[in-house]
Motif scaffolding. Structure first.
Motif, PDB file in Angstrom:
ATOM      1  N   GLY A 275      -6.999   4.989   8.919  1.00 55.51           N
ATOM      2  CA  GLY A 275      -6.491   6.262   8.412  1.00 55.51           C
ATOM      3  C   GLY A 275      -6.275   6.172   6.927  1.00 55.51           C
ATOM      4  O   GLY A 275      -6.758   5.262   6.265  1.00 55.51           O
ATOM      5  N   LYS A 276      -5.552   7.112   6.385  1.00 59.93           N
ATOM      6  CA  LYS A 276      -5.293   7.141   4.956  1.00 59.93           C
ATOM      7  C   LYS A 276      -3.947   6.507   4.657  1.00 59.93           C
ATOM      8  O   LYS A 276      -2.974   6.716   5.382  1.00 59.93           O
ATOM      9  CB  LYS A 276      -5.306   8.581   4.451  1.00 59.93           C
ATOM     10  CG  LYS A 276      -6.679   9.198   4.474  1.00 59.93           C
ATOM     11  CD  LYS A 276      -6.677  10.532   3.766  1.00 59.93           C
ATOM     12  CE  LYS A 276      -8.093  11.059   3.694  1.00 59.93           C
ATOM     13  NZ  LYS A 276      -8.180  12.233   2.829  1.00 59.93           N
ATOM     14  N   LEU A 277      -3.920   5.757   3.564  1.00 64.40           N
ATOM     15  CA  LEU A 277      -2.663   5.189   3.092  1.00 64.40           C
ATOM     16  C   LEU A 277      -2.037   6.185   2.129  1.00 64.40           C
ATOM     17  O   LEU A 277      -2.729   6.844   1.359  1.00 64.40           O
ATOM     18  CB  LEU A 277      -2.905   3.868   2.371  1.00 64.40           C
ATOM     19  CG  LEU A 277      -3.429   2.715   3.220  1.00 64.40           C
ATOM     20  CD1 LEU A 277      -3.744   1.509   2.339  1.00 64.40           C
ATOM     21  CD2 LEU A 277      -2.431   2.327   4.289  1.00 64.40           C
ATOM     22  N   PRO A 278      -0.720   6.294   2.138  1.00 60.93           N
ATOM     23  CA  PRO A 278      -0.068   7.203   1.190  1.00 60.93           C
ATOM     24  C   PRO A 278      -0.203   6.664  -0.232  1.00 60.93           C
ATOM     25  O   PRO A 278      -0.422   5.474  -0.439  1.00 60.93           O
ATOM     26  CB  PRO A 278       1.392   7.204   1.648  1.00 60.93           C
ATOM     27  CG  PRO A 278       1.564   5.935   2.405  1.00 60.93           C
ATOM     28  CD  PRO A 278       0.233   5.626   3.010  1.00 60.93           C
ATOM     29  N   ASN A 279      -0.071   7.531  -1.220  1.00 62.62           N
ATOM     30  CA  ASN A 279      -0.102   7.100  -2.617  1.00 62.62           C
ATOM     31  C   ASN A 279       1.048   6.148  -2.880  1.00 62.62           C
ATOM     32  O   ASN A 279       2.113   6.243  -2.262  1.00 62.62           O
ATOM     33  CB  ASN A 279       0.007   8.302  -3.558  1.00 62.62           C
ATOM     34  CG  ASN A 279      -1.261   9.127  -3.555  1.00 62.62           C
ATOM     35  OD1 ASN A 279      -2.338   8.616  -3.252  1.00 62.62           O
ATOM     36  ND2 ASN A 279      -1.135  10.399  -3.891  1.00 62.62           N
ATOM     37  N   GLY A 280       0.838   5.237  -3.801  1.00 64.34           N
ATOM     38  CA  GLY A 280       1.888   4.282  -4.149  1.00 64.34           C
ATOM     39  C   GLY A 280       1.674   2.959  -3.447  1.00 64.34           C
ATOM     40  O   GLY A 280       0.589   2.636  -2.986  1.00 64.34           O
ATOM     41  N   GLN A 281       2.740   2.211  -3.350  1.00 64.67           N
ATOM     42  CA  GLN A 281       2.680   0.873  -2.758  1.00 64.67           C
ATOM     43  C   GLN A 281       2.948   0.948  -1.258  1.00 64.67           C
ATOM     44  O   GLN A 281       3.869   1.622  -0.821  1.00 64.67           O
ATOM     45  CB  GLN A 281       3.724  -0.032  -3.423  1.00 64.67           C
ATOM     46  CG  GLN A 281       3.682  -1.452  -2.935  1.00 64.67           C
ATOM     47  CD  GLN A 281       4.629  -2.352  -3.731  1.00 64.67           C
ATOM     48  OE1 GLN A 281       5.051  -2.016  -4.825  1.00 64.67           O
ATOM     49  NE2 GLN A 281       4.959  -3.475  -3.174  1.00 64.67           N
ATOM     50  N   THR A 282       2.117   0.272  -0.476  1.00 64.81           N
ATOM     51  CA  THR A 282       2.293   0.210   0.972  1.00 64.81           C
ATOM     52  C   THR A 282       2.468  -1.249   1.367  1.00 64.81           C
ATOM     53  O   THR A 282       1.703  -2.109   0.935  1.00 64.81           O
ATOM     54  CB  THR A 282       1.060   0.786   1.705  1.00 64.81           C
ATOM     55  OG1 THR A 282       0.890   2.144   1.305  1.00 64.81           O
ATOM     56  CG2 THR A 282       1.224   0.714   3.196  1.00 64.81           C
ATOM     57  N   THR A 283       3.460  -1.533   2.169  1.00 61.66           N
ATOM     58  CA  THR A 283       3.726  -2.893   2.630  1.00 61.66           C
ATOM     59  C   THR A 283       3.380  -2.994   4.098  1.00 61.66           C
ATOM     60  O   THR A 283       3.827  -2.174   4.901  1.00 61.66           O
ATOM     61  CB  THR A 283       5.218  -3.253   2.417  1.00 61.66           C
ATOM     62  OG1 THR A 283       5.521  -3.118   1.029  1.00 61.66           O
ATOM     63  CG2 THR A 283       5.512  -4.662   2.861  1.00 61.66           C
ATOM     64  N   ILE A 284       2.575  -3.992   4.441  1.00 63.27           N
ATOM     65  CA  ILE A 284       2.224  -4.254   5.837  1.00 63.27           C
ATOM     66  C   ILE A 284       2.670  -5.679   6.143  1.00 63.27           C
ATOM     67  O   ILE A 284       2.019  -6.644   5.724  1.00 63.27           O
ATOM     68  CB  ILE A 284       0.703  -4.097   6.078  1.00 63.27           C
ATOM     69  CG1 ILE A 284       0.268  -2.688   5.687  1.00 63.27           C
ATOM     70  CG2 ILE A 284       0.351  -4.410   7.522  1.00 63.27           C
ATOM     71  CD1 ILE A 284      -1.224  -2.471   5.732  1.00 63.27           C
TER      72      ILE A 284
ATOM     73  N   ASP B  23      -8.843  -8.527   2.691  1.00 61.14           N
ATOM     74  CA  ASP B  23      -9.952  -7.595   2.503  1.00 61.14           C
ATOM     75  C   ASP B  23      -9.549  -6.242   3.061  1.00 61.14           C
ATOM     76  O   ASP B  23      -9.023  -6.155   4.171  1.00 61.14           O
ATOM     77  CB  ASP B  23     -11.208  -8.078   3.235  1.00 61.14           C
ATOM     78  CG  ASP B  23     -11.759  -9.357   2.639  1.00 61.14           C
ATOM     79  OD1 ASP B  23     -11.817  -9.440   1.408  1.00 61.14           O
ATOM     80  OD2 ASP B  23     -12.137 -10.263   3.400  1.00 61.14           O
ATOM     81  N   MET B  24      -9.803  -5.199   2.288  1.00 60.39           N
ATOM     82  CA  MET B  24      -9.547  -3.842   2.760  1.00 60.39           C
ATOM     83  C   MET B  24     -10.872  -3.086   2.747  1.00 60.39           C
ATOM     84  O   MET B  24     -11.476  -2.895   1.689  1.00 60.39           O
ATOM     85  CB  MET B  24      -8.527  -3.132   1.867  1.00 60.39           C
ATOM     86  CG  MET B  24      -8.173  -1.751   2.388  1.00 60.39           C
ATOM     87  SD  MET B  24      -6.833  -0.948   1.502  1.00 60.39           S
ATOM     88  CE  MET B  24      -7.613  -0.553  -0.043  1.00 60.39           C
ATOM     89  N   GLU B  25     -11.326  -2.738   3.944  1.00 60.01           N
ATOM     90  CA  GLU B  25     -12.565  -1.976   4.050  1.00 60.01           C
ATOM     91  C   GLU B  25     -12.239  -0.505   3.878  1.00 60.01           C
ATOM     92  O   GLU B  25     -11.358   0.023   4.540  1.00 60.01           O
ATOM     93  CB  GLU B  25     -13.215  -2.234   5.409  1.00 60.01           C
ATOM     94  CG  GLU B  25     -13.656  -3.667   5.599  1.00 60.01           C
ATOM     95  CD  GLU B  25     -14.259  -3.919   6.963  1.00 60.01           C
ATOM     96  OE1 GLU B  25     -14.395  -2.969   7.763  1.00 60.01           O
ATOM     97  OE2 GLU B  25     -14.589  -5.082   7.238  1.00 60.01           O
ATOM     98  N   ARG B  26     -12.988   0.144   2.990  1.00 59.72           N
ATOM     99  CA  ARG B  26     -12.738   1.548   2.696  1.00 59.72           C
ATOM    100  C   ARG B  26     -13.894   2.382   3.212  1.00 59.72           C
ATOM    101  O   ARG B  26     -14.830   1.864   3.811  1.00 59.72           O
ATOM    102  CB  ARG B  26     -12.547   1.706   1.195  1.00 59.72           C
ATOM    103  CG  ARG B  26     -11.342   0.852   0.741  1.00 59.72           C
ATOM    104  CD  ARG B  26     -11.176   0.835  -0.721  1.00 59.72           C
ATOM    105  NE  ARG B  26     -10.627   2.124  -1.151  1.00 59.72           N
ATOM    106  CZ  ARG B  26     -10.508   2.467  -2.407  1.00 59.72           C
ATOM    107  NH1 ARG B  26     -10.887   1.651  -3.355  1.00 59.72           N
ATOM    108  NH2 ARG B  26     -10.019   3.628  -2.737  1.00 59.72           N
ATOM    109  N   GLY B  27     -13.844   3.646   2.991  1.00 61.03           N
ATOM    110  CA  GLY B  27     -14.852   4.574   3.507  1.00 61.03           C
ATOM    111  C   GLY B  27     -16.233   4.348   2.901  1.00 61.03           C
ATOM    112  O   GLY B  27     -16.438   3.486   2.047  1.00 61.03           O
ATOM    113  N   LEU B  28     -17.179   5.156   3.320  1.00 62.31           N
ATOM    114  CA  LEU B  28     -18.559   5.019   2.879  1.00 62.31           C
ATOM    115  C   LEU B  28     -18.730   5.175   1.376  1.00 62.31           C
ATOM    116  O   LEU B  28     -19.589   4.540   0.773  1.00 62.31           O
ATOM    117  CB  LEU B  28     -19.437   6.057   3.591  1.00 62.31           C
ATOM    118  CG  LEU B  28     -19.597   5.869   5.094  1.00 62.31           C
ATOM    119  CD1 LEU B  28     -20.340   7.058   5.693  1.00 62.31           C
ATOM    120  CD2 LEU B  28     -20.333   4.580   5.390  1.00 62.31           C
TER     121      LEU B  28
END
Length: 95
Positions: free
Chosen positions: A5-14, A47-52
């Protein structure tokens, strides 16, 4: 780790965790060390796989391994004999 899905703008912690084990179970991990001729360094890559239409991202950062070892309440100092001669040191030759 995270649902697509989409990550919100800014910093995201997982948050995550993983076991750190030596390849040989009879040995312990070496501590992180930065010397003159030898480095022992541990790195983690994400690694972060993003859209096409977006470029994938990869981030690599170092982390330290500190092995406190067994705690000895009364350590016994042991002398170590060695000889230090200027002619055997590479970085002081010719001075």
């Amino acid at each position: 780790l995270a649902d697509p899905g989409k990550l919100p703008n800014g910093q995201t912690t997982i948050p995550f965790e993983f076991p750190l084990k030596p390849s040989n179970p009879k040995l312990s991990l070496f501590e992180t060390y930065h010397g003159v001729f030898v480095n022992v360094q541990y790195m983690i890559s994400v690694d972060m796989e993003r859209g096409l239409f977006a470029k994938n991202q990869r981030e690599t950062i170092p982390f330290m391994v500190i092995n406190p070892g067994p705690v000895d309440a009364n350590p016994t100092p042991k002398p170590v004999s060695f000889v230090l001669e200027p002619k055997k040191l590479k970085n002081v030759k010719g001075r």
